[in-house]
Structure formats: structure tokens, C-alpha cells
Write a protein that holds these residues in place. Structure first.
Motif, PDB file in Angstrom:
ATOM      1  N   VAL A 107       0.839  -1.207   0.000  1.00 47.47           N
ATOM      2  CA  VAL A 107       0.000   0.000   0.000  1.00 47.47           C
ATOM      3  C   VAL A 107       0.872   1.254   0.000  1.00 47.47           C
ATOM      4  O   VAL A 107       0.560   2.238  -0.697  1.00 47.47           O
ATOM      5  CB  VAL A 107      -0.942  -0.017   1.214  1.00 47.47           C
ATOM      6  CG1 VAL A 107      -1.669   1.316   1.356  1.00 47.47           C
ATOM      7  CG2 VAL A 107      -1.950  -1.147   1.081  1.00 47.47           C
ATOM      8  N   LEU A 108       1.964   1.252   0.755  1.00 48.63           N
ATOM      9  CA  LEU A 108       2.858   2.410   0.752  1.00 48.63           C
ATOM     10  C   LEU A 108       3.481   2.629  -0.618  1.00 48.63           C
ATOM     11  O   LEU A 108       3.614   3.773  -1.084  1.00 48.63           O
ATOM     12  CB  LEU A 108       3.950   2.227   1.808  1.00 48.63           C
ATOM     13  CG  LEU A 108       3.529   2.363   3.273  1.00 48.63           C
ATOM     14  CD1 LEU A 108       4.697   2.051   4.197  1.00 48.63           C
ATOM     15  CD2 LEU A 108       2.990   3.768   3.562  1.00 48.63           C
ATOM     16  N   VAL A 109       3.865   1.548  -1.276  1.00 45.82           N
ATOM     17  CA  VAL A 109       4.423   1.678  -2.628  1.00 45.82           C
ATOM     18  C   VAL A 109       3.356   2.202  -3.593  1.00 45.82           C
ATOM     19  O   VAL A 109       3.618   3.077  -4.428  1.00 45.82           O
ATOM     20  CB  VAL A 109       4.988   0.328  -3.104  1.00 45.82           C
ATOM     21  CG1 VAL A 109       5.388   0.394  -4.579  1.00 45.82           C
ATOM     22  CG2 VAL A 109       6.178  -0.079  -2.253  1.00 45.82           C
ATOM     23  N   LEU A 110       2.129   1.652  -3.473  1.00 46.07           N
ATOM     24  CA  LEU A 110       1.029   2.124  -4.313  1.00 46.07           C
ATOM     25  C   LEU A 110       0.755   3.607  -4.080  1.00 46.07           C
ATOM     26  O   LEU A 110       0.555   4.381  -5.028  1.00 46.07           O
ATOM     27  CB  LEU A 110      -0.226   1.301  -4.023  1.00 46.07           C
ATOM     28  CG  LEU A 110      -1.504   1.722  -4.766  1.00 46.07           C
ATOM     29  CD1 LEU A 110      -1.323   1.552  -6.273  1.00 46.07           C
ATOM     30  CD2 LEU A 110      -2.700   0.900  -4.273  1.00 46.07           C
ATOM     31  N   PHE A 111       0.751   4.010  -2.816  1.00 39.61           N
ATOM     32  CA  PHE A 111       0.546   5.418  -2.478  1.00 39.61           C
ATOM     33  C   PHE A 111       1.635   6.285  -3.106  1.00 39.61           C
ATOM     34  O   PHE A 111       1.354   7.348  -3.690  1.00 39.61           O
ATOM     35  CB  PHE A 111       0.547   5.569  -0.956  1.00 39.61           C
ATOM     36  CG  PHE A 111       0.695   6.977  -0.469  1.00 39.61           C
ATOM     37  CD1 PHE A 111      -0.402   7.838  -0.413  1.00 39.61           C
ATOM     38  CD2 PHE A 111       1.932   7.462  -0.070  1.00 39.61           C
ATOM     39  CE1 PHE A 111      -0.262   9.146   0.027  1.00 39.61           C
ATOM     40  CE2 PHE A 111       2.081   8.760   0.373  1.00 39.61           C
ATOM     41  CZ  PHE A 111       0.983   9.608   0.425  1.00 39.61           C
ATOM     42  N   SER A 112       2.876   5.871  -3.003  1.00 38.16           N
ATOM     43  CA  SER A 112       3.993   6.666  -3.505  1.00 38.16           C
ATOM     44  C   SER A 112       3.956   6.776  -5.024  1.00 38.16           C
ATOM     45  O   SER A 112       4.141   7.871  -5.591  1.00 38.16           O
ATOM     46  CB  SER A 112       5.327   6.045  -3.062  1.00 38.16           C
ATOM     47  OG  SER A 112       5.399   5.957  -1.652  1.00 38.16           O
ATOM     48  N   VAL A 113       3.731   5.668  -5.687  1.00 41.76           N
ATOM     49  CA  VAL A 113       3.701   5.684  -7.154  1.00 41.76           C
ATOM     50  C   VAL A 113       2.545   6.540  -7.650  1.00 41.76           C
ATOM     51  O   VAL A 113       2.690   7.359  -8.585  1.00 41.76           O
ATOM     52  CB  VAL A 113       3.602   4.246  -7.693  1.00 41.76           C
ATOM     53  CG1 VAL A 113       3.378   4.259  -9.209  1.00 41.76           C
ATOM     54  CG2 VAL A 113       4.870   3.464  -7.351  1.00 41.76           C
TER      55      VAL A 113
END
Length: 847
Positions: A147-153
Motif C-alpha cells: 500500500v505504501l508503494v502504491l501510495f507513492s507511485v
């Protein structure tokens, strides 16, 4: 990764970093990785040598002593209890937001109730075992990172496509630390960034419950810090690019969002409809589960640190109890959960601003005990740093640099940045110091409280260590018969100080007694027993007893003492004797530099190593078996070894050869390889043996006593055989006086004539058979008269009408000391006289 809680850490800390350093927040989060990685190296090396769940406490104790070690453990306790308050607060807030109760999320009373509930639930889960949530947390942390990677991207894509009003493009200046406005801002930012990496050491805190405990936790520490670097670099860069650093709205500089930046950003990045609404809720859920999971994984190291401190006798021993079914620390887990709840409620009642400042102060406690761990690694492994390049870098340079960075951050922040009354949400007016920042007061005050508690709680443990060290010889006096060197490596193991000991005892006729012993058990009683037995051996040795007879009398002493104590029931309801001397192993040897004979006997399974001077072959003589002291069994038996001058004897306890491997033959082999280099100086051999066999912290005391034998030079002694005829008394006086003239000791002629005359006369009067007269010039002048009798003379005051008794009384007055020793062929009465002032031993014994 779960204990670090990346989602929670970013939500609670990113705004603090931005407030301190502005647009340079990404590089600050990345630079904080460097000291963390260096300290992770220290954790890995120390864990490999000693997998102790006490981590900093246990390692610093063994490196610097119990008091500094106690402060290291207290630093962990302070950091964990303080952060538990914030974790519970975040969990309560996000729990209500997840359910849509935003009004309750802003109500201090209800968030406090929810936070207390979360701590209670997590404490209960830790109490019944950590396995229940392992698999769930494994999935949750994977989803959290996803989720953090999805948020960042998503945020970065929108920055360069949709261009939100607050968006700013990524610039190279963000990654230039020289752009930070001031050193104080840089330090404050690094300390805040250190907090987001903190938690990876939980894996090391459960090392004793981990498969391959010597390697897996250390690898986990290194890998997790690298993964966190990648996550935080990505999240901080994308969040700053999307929200900017403004002080309004979703800007990262907005003080209203300082304790939670992800909640508002989630709506802005994902939107509030359809899939975006689900992703926003998922992000909030991830922060919630991250905080909750971190609450549990914070209780784990906290409870296990206290457990280790209790097992080491640094806190009350009841905290070392383990549940018989769940196999978890009971008092430690429950007690630390209650302490966290109490601290959370106290700060909430005082002020929410104080609670906020307490979170900032966590960085001081983290920097303190991380820095102490790095120093402990360098100091403990200092003797092996030059062994190879790997040891130099991973045991020395990297931990040392990490420690210096952490301690610099601690001092600079505590006494400059955090002490500023304008820093943080509160300011306290201290006597003499005036207004001081609340962050510094809370952080330093918590550590200073540990100093007070340490002095009160560790009195018994410190007394045990002090007693143990004072009962051991501080130095070995020079001996004519042998050259000696020793190493005593105490183990501050879970049960405290141990009872191993060693000694070198001067005996009559230039002989020397050598002893090593190992008391069963640890603690104050074991140390006291060690002192009692060492004193007993020295007293019995002065009676010139043979090794087997000395052990027999020592065994009787132990047995009689045990009978005087009533049996006590142990935890299993079985009766056990309370005397710690029962079961002690001991090896006692007597070396004679005149004959080169060494007689030794053992109680228990003690071993010795002998290296011949001509070929350097190391052997372990087969000594006759003997029971441990106080346990009865086979009689003790002595064995005789002939040792040429220059032979090397190694006496040691089990702790030396069992530390390298559970198989004692491996340790004996390593010791043999070291002692084969017998021509090296003894001090160097001791250092090499310790570096080879004790590569890390040890759980048992280790003693190594090295002895290089010498032979007495022929010109230092003279011996005559006399007939049992009263007429030879005058001849004995004459030859003794003549020998003194040869040695240049004419000043001792009168007293020596009297000693020789009385001893030879008594031998002729009370025995039959040949008489031997021997003079030895050593550090003293020794006169010995041997005969075939077995009756010992007794010193007494002769009455005026007594025909005898005056001779021995006169000898006792003129001699420095005198005594009797027995052999299979009779007895020897000896007397020592000090050499005249200015006279020294003219030559050293041959070696």
C-alpha cells in the motif's frame, strides 16, 4: 519490519522532519540509515557471540560492567514505554477514523480509552505467545509495504500528470544535506529520522526463541534497515512532491497534521470515491494495523529486556519467571504492559502537549542505547580487531563510527536543540537552569531516573561482582620455581557472578602449589563459596600436604559444612542441600624445582595441558579420577609427572574450552594449537588462547593459568647425608658455616649454626636411620633436616625444669617461618631466614 511499523512511522514523523529541515527531508531520512546500518553491524556481531535477549543490557554489562549495562537496559525500557503511549494514541485515533467516527477520533477521552484497550489486548497476546500473530503479521506487513508503494507511485504519477495545486517537482537540492539551514536543524531532523528506523532490533530481542539464533536475528537487522531505506526514500520523496511543505491544507508543514500526515494525504492522492475510497480506507487500516502490530512487537523486546535483567539479578528476580505452558516471561510482559498504560494515562492527564514532547524525547533514549551498543561491540572485541580485515571493519570500525554518530546526536540534541525553551510544545522552568525545552527535560529526566533506580536495585548484583573480584588474587607474586601468567574472564551470565578461581601458593623448599577450581552455580553465594574454598586450600597447602590428602581434607570440610545446613526444597519440591560447595571441581598440583617432579590430583573432571620444551607436543595427562567435593566416592589419588625445565603447564576450567563448541574436544584442540607455540611469552600465549577460545561473550567463567617450570641451579643448594651419631652435630655446624661463607652469607652464620645444631640433634635423639641436611639459597636462606621419623614436633613454652622443648622455641624466634612436611620415607623440618639487607638471589633458576 513489523516492529518498525513503516506506515505508522511515516504518519507520525514525516511532518516533524519537514518542520526541521524543509525540502531536505528525503536526504535526511536517507542519511539516518547510515548510523542505523553501522549499529546493526554491532548487533549482528554481538548476537553471533552471545544470543541474549537482553541485547544492549547484556552486552554492555559484559563489556563495561553491571552499572553501565543497567543503564543500557534502562534506555530500552524508557524508549519502549514512551513510544507505547504514542502507539496506543495513534491506534485509538485511526481505529475511530477507520470506522468513520471522526468526532471520537478527536476526543482525548475516547482515544485514551481505545489506546488503553489496544495495549491490554496486545499485552495479552504477548503473554500467551508470539506464534499466534506471526502469520497474520507477516501478511499484514507485506500488504502494508504494498500500500505504501502504491501510495507513492500514485502520488508521483499525479505530480507529473494531474499537477495538484500543492505539488512540486522533485529537485536535486532535496538530496543535498548542505542545503539544510543550520546544524541544529540537521541534528533535529536526523534524530526524528532515526526514530522511523527504530524497531529492527526486535528480531535480536527474541534471538533465544529464533531458529539459528546466532545468525538469523543479525541478518534480519541488516536486511530490514536496507529495506526501510528504500521504503522511506520513496515515501518521503513522493509525499513531499505531492503535498509540498506548506503550512496549510495537506502541506507537510501544517502543524495540525504533524502527528498524522497520511490520513489527509490518502484522500488527496487516492480520492474519495470508488476504488480511491477503498484505497484511502486501506491506507488508514494499514496505519492502524501498523501501530497495533508495533505495539505488540514493542512489548516483546521490552518484556524480554526486563526478563534478562531479572535473570542477571539487575532487577527483582520475579520478573524472570516463565509461564510453564506458554513459555513467555509472565511478570515481565504483564508488568511492562501495566507500566505502559500507567505512563500513557499520566501524560494524557497532564497535557497532550507533554505527550507530544515525550515522543520527540524517544530519540534521545534510542541514540543513547544504540550508541552504547556500538561502543560495547568495539570494547568487547578489542583483542581480536587486528586478527583479520573482517573483524577490524565489522567488529571495530563500523560499530565505532555508528556509536560516535549516535552519541554525538544525543549530546548535541539534548544540550543544544532540545534544551531550547522554544523547541517543542512545552517549556519547563528548572531551578538554576531556567526555562528548558520539555523534550530535553523528559528525555534526560527519564535517563537520570534510571541512575537513581540503578543504585538502589543493583546493590546486591554489584556486591556479588565486587566480592568475586576481591576474593581472587589481584596479582601473582614472583616465584623461583615457576613463571606464571593468567587470564580470568568472568561471565556475567544470567545468574550473575560465578565462582571459578585460581591460585599460586608458595610452599616450603621453593616448591609451589598450583590450583584451579570451579564452583557450581552463580550469584553471591557461589562467589562467597569460592572465597571460602580458596582460603581453605591455602591453609591446607601450608601444611605441606600431598595433593590427594589436601583434596581429602577439603572434601571433609565441604561435607561437614553441608551437614550443618538443613535441606531446602527447590522449585520441584525436592530437597537439596544449600551448600554451594557441593559438587565443586578442583585440581591441585605441587611442583618441586629441585627434582622437577610435579604431583597433582583432581576432584571432578578437571584437566590440565602439558607441553614438553624439546618438541612442543601438547598432551593432556590422564589424571586419576576423583569425585567432586562433598559428593563422596572413590578416594582421591595423586599422580607424578617429571617436567624438564621449560615445560609449560596449562590449568583451566571448563568455561575456557566449552565456549568455542559444545564438544569439549574441539576446545581442547584449539587450546593445544595455541600452547604448541610454547616458546612465546606467557602473556602473549594467554592473549592468544583467550582470543581463540573466547571469541565472544561467555556464559560461564573461564580461567587459564599458564606455568613455565624452572629448575633450581646446582650452586644454589648444598646437601649432605649424616650418620645418626651425636658426634656429627659439630661437623654439621661446620659444613653449614663453610657453605654460608661460599655464598657470602657470613652474617647468618650464628643463627644458622643454632638452627642446624637443634634440628640435627633432635633427629639423632628421636629417630634412627640416615639424616639429610640441605641448605638452599633462594629469596631466603632455607635450612632443611630430613629423617626417617613420622612424628611432628610441636612448639611449646618450656618450663625451667624441662629437659627439652627449648630448641624449637628458639628456632621459631630466629626463623622467619618454619614447618614440617611428611613424605613416604619420613619427615622434613625446615626453617627460613631472611637474607641480610642488600643481598639478592645471585642467579635465576635454570629454565
Amino acid at each position: 519490519m513489523t516492529s518498525t511499523a513503516p506506515a505508522y512511522s511515516v504518519a507520525a514523523t514525516l511532518a516533524l522532519i519537514v518542520a526541521g529541515v524543509g525540502l531536505q527531508a528525503p536526504i535526511i531520512t536517507m542519511l539516518a540509515f547510515v548510523p542505523m546500518l553501522l549499529i546493526a553491524c554491532a548487533y549482528r556481531e554481538l548476537n553471533t557471540g552471545n544470543a541474549d535477549c537482553g541485547t544492549t543490557f547484556a552486552w554492555a554489562t559484559r563489556a563495561f560492567g553491571p552499572r553501565i549495562g543497567w543503564m543500557g537496559g534502562w534506555g530500552i525500557i524508557v524508549a519502549d514505554i514512551i513510544v507505547m503511549a504514542n502507539l496506543a494514541d495513534i491506534a485509538g485515533i485511526y481505529g475511530f477514523r477507520l470506522l468513520g467516527f471522526n468526532s471520537l477520533a478527536g476526543n482525548t477521552r475516547w482515544t485514551t480509552v481505545a489506546g488503553v484497550l489496544w495495549i491490554t489486548v496486545m499485552t495479552a497476546l504477548c503473554y500467551i505467545g508470539i506464534e499466534l500473530s506471526v502469520r497474520v503479521q507477516r501478511w499484514l506487513v507485506c500488504i502494508e509495504i504494498a500500500v505504501l508503494v502504491l501510495f507513492s507511485v500514485t502520488a508521483l504519477v499525479k505530480v507529473y500528470t494531474a499537477s495538484p495545486r500543492t505539488a512540486i517537482h522533485v529537485a536535486t537540492s532535496w538530496f543535498n544535506p548542505l542545503e539544510v539551514v543550520s546544524p541544529s536543524a540537521f541534528t533535529a531532523g536526523i534524530l526524528s529520522a532515526v526514530f522511523i528506523y527504530w524497531g529492527w532490533d526486535t528480531a535480536v530481542s527474541v534471538n533465544e526463541e529464533t531458529a539459528d539464533s546466532r545468525h538469523t536475528p543479525g541478518r534480519a537487522a541488516i536486511i530490514s534497515t536496507v529495506l526501510l531505506l528504500l521504503i522511506y526514500a520513496l515515501v518521503s520523496t513522493s509525499a513531499q512532491a505531492f503535498a509540498g511543505v506548506g503550512t496549510t491544507g495537506i502541506g507537510l508543514g501544517n502543524q495540525a497534521n504533524s502527528d498524522d500526515v497520511l490520513s489527509g494525504l490518502g484522500h488527496a492522492v487516492f480520492g474519495s470515491r470508488g476504488v480511491g475510497w477503498f484505497c484511502t480506507k486501506l491506507l488508514i487500516f494499514m496505519v492502524l494495523t501498523s501501530a497495533v502490530a508495533s505495539t505488540q512487537t514493542t512489548i516483546l523486546p521490552l518484556a524480554r529486556t526486563v526478563f534478562s535483567m531479572a535473570a542477571h539479578k539487575a532487577v527483582p528476580s520475579r520478573f524472570a519467571r516463565v509461564h510453564h505452558r506458554f513459555l513467555t516471561p509472565t511478570w515481565s510482559t504483564v508488568g511492562m504492559g501495566l507500566a505502559s498504560i500507567g505512563f500513557y494515562l499520566l501524560l494524557t492527564l497532564i497535557s497532550h502537549n507533554v505527550l507530544t514532547d515525550s515522543i520527540s524525547s524517544v530519540g534521545l533514549a534510542i541514540a543513547f542505547y544504540y550508541g552504547l551498543t556500538g561502543l560495547a561491540c568495539v570494547w568487547f572485541y578489542r583483542s581480536v580487531l587486528t586478527r583479520n580485515a573482517r573483524d577490524f571493519f565489522f567488529k571495530g570500525m563500523f560499530p565505532g563510527l555508528g556509536a560516535l554518530m549516535m552519541l554525538f546526536l544525543f549530546c548535541y540534541a539534548a544540550f543544544d536543540v532540545y534544551a531550547d525553551p522554544h523547541y517543542g510544545a512545552t517549556s519547563i522552568d528548572l531551578p538554576l537552569l531556567g526555562p528548558t525545552g520539555g523534550v530535553a527535560v523528559v528525555g534526560l529526566g527519564a535517563l537520570l531516573l534510571g541512575v537513581v533506580l540503578m543504585l538502589v536495585i543493583t546493590r546486591e548484583h554489584t556486591a556479588t561482582l565486587r566480592l568475586q573480584r576481591r576474593l581472587l588474587p589481584h596479582r601473582l607474586s614472583p616465584q623461583t620455581a615457576v613463571e606464571t601468567a593468567y587470564r580470568y574472564v568472568p561471565a556475567d551470565s544470567r545468574s550473575g557472578a560465578g565462582g571459578d578461581w585460581f591460585d599460586v601458593i608458595p610452599l616450603s623448599g621453593t616448591r609451589v602449589g598450583l590450583v584451579v577450581g570451579d564452583v557450581v552455580g552463580h550469584g553471591l553465594r557461589a562467589a562467597a563459596t569460592m572465597g571460602r574454598l580458596r582460603t581453605g586450600v591455602r591453609v591446607l597447602a601450608r601444611l605441606d600436604l600431598a595433593p590427594d590428602e589436601l583434596l581429602s581434607r577439603l572434601d571433609d570440610l565441604v561435607g561437614q559444612t553441608a551437614k550443618e545446613h538443613k535441606p531446602a526444597r527447590n522449585e520441584n519440591g525436592q530437597e537439596s542441600a544449600t551448600d554451594e560447595a557441593l559438587g565443586v571441581s578442583c585440581l591441585y598440583a605441587v611442583y618441586d624445582p629441585v627434582s622437577g617432579q610435579c604431583s597433582m590430583a583432581r576432584a571432578g573432571d578437571s584437566l590440565c595441558a602439558v607441553t614438553q620444551p624439546d618438541r612442543g607436543a601438547v598432551t593432556y595427562p590422564r589424571l586419576p579420577p576423583g569425585p567432586r567435593l562433598g559428593l563422596r566416592g572413590l578416594p582421591f589419588e595423586s599422580t607424578e609427572l617429571h617436567l624438564p625445565a621449560g615445560s609449560l603447564i596449562g590449568l583451566f576450567t571448563d568455561g575456557l574450552v566449552q565456549a568455542a563448541s559444545r564438544d569439549i574436544t574441539v576446545g581442547l584442540g584449539l587450546l593445544g594449537e595455541t600452547l604448541a607455540q610454547h616458546q612465546r611469552p606467557l602473556e602473549e600465549l594467554c592473549d592468544r588462547a583467550v582470543a581463540t577460545l573466547l571469541r565472544g561473550p561467555v556464559d560461564d567463567d573461564a580461567v587459564l593459568l599458564l606455568i613455565r617450570t624452572r629448575k633450581l641451579a646446582q650452586h644454589q643448594m648444598a646437601e649432605w647425608e649424616l650418620d645418626p651419631d651425636p658426634a656429627v652435630v659439630s661437623h654439621a655446624r661446620a659444613i653449614a658455616t663453610g657453605q654460608l661463607g661460599t655464598w657470602g652469607l657470613q652474617d647468618l652464620s650464628f643463627t644458622t649454626e643454632l638452627v642446624v645444631s637443634e634440628l640435627v640433634t633432635n633427629a639423632i635423639r628421636y629417630t634412627t636411620g640416615p639424616i639429610h641436611l640441605r641448605l638452599i639459597r633462594d629469596l631466603t636462606l632455607i635450612c632443611e633436616v630430613s629423617d626417617t621419623g613420622h612424628t611432628s614436633p610441636h612448639l611449646r613454652h618450656a618450663a625451667t625444669d624441662d629437659e627439652g622443648g627449648r630448641g624449637l622455641f628458639l628456632i621459631a624466634q630466629m626463623a622467619e617461618q618454619w614447618g614440617t612436611r611428611h613424605s613416604s620415607t619420613g619427615k622434613t623440618i625446615w626453617a627460613e631466614q631472611p637474607l641480610p639487607s642488600g643481598e639478592d638471589n645471585p642467579s635465576r633458576p635454570t629454565a
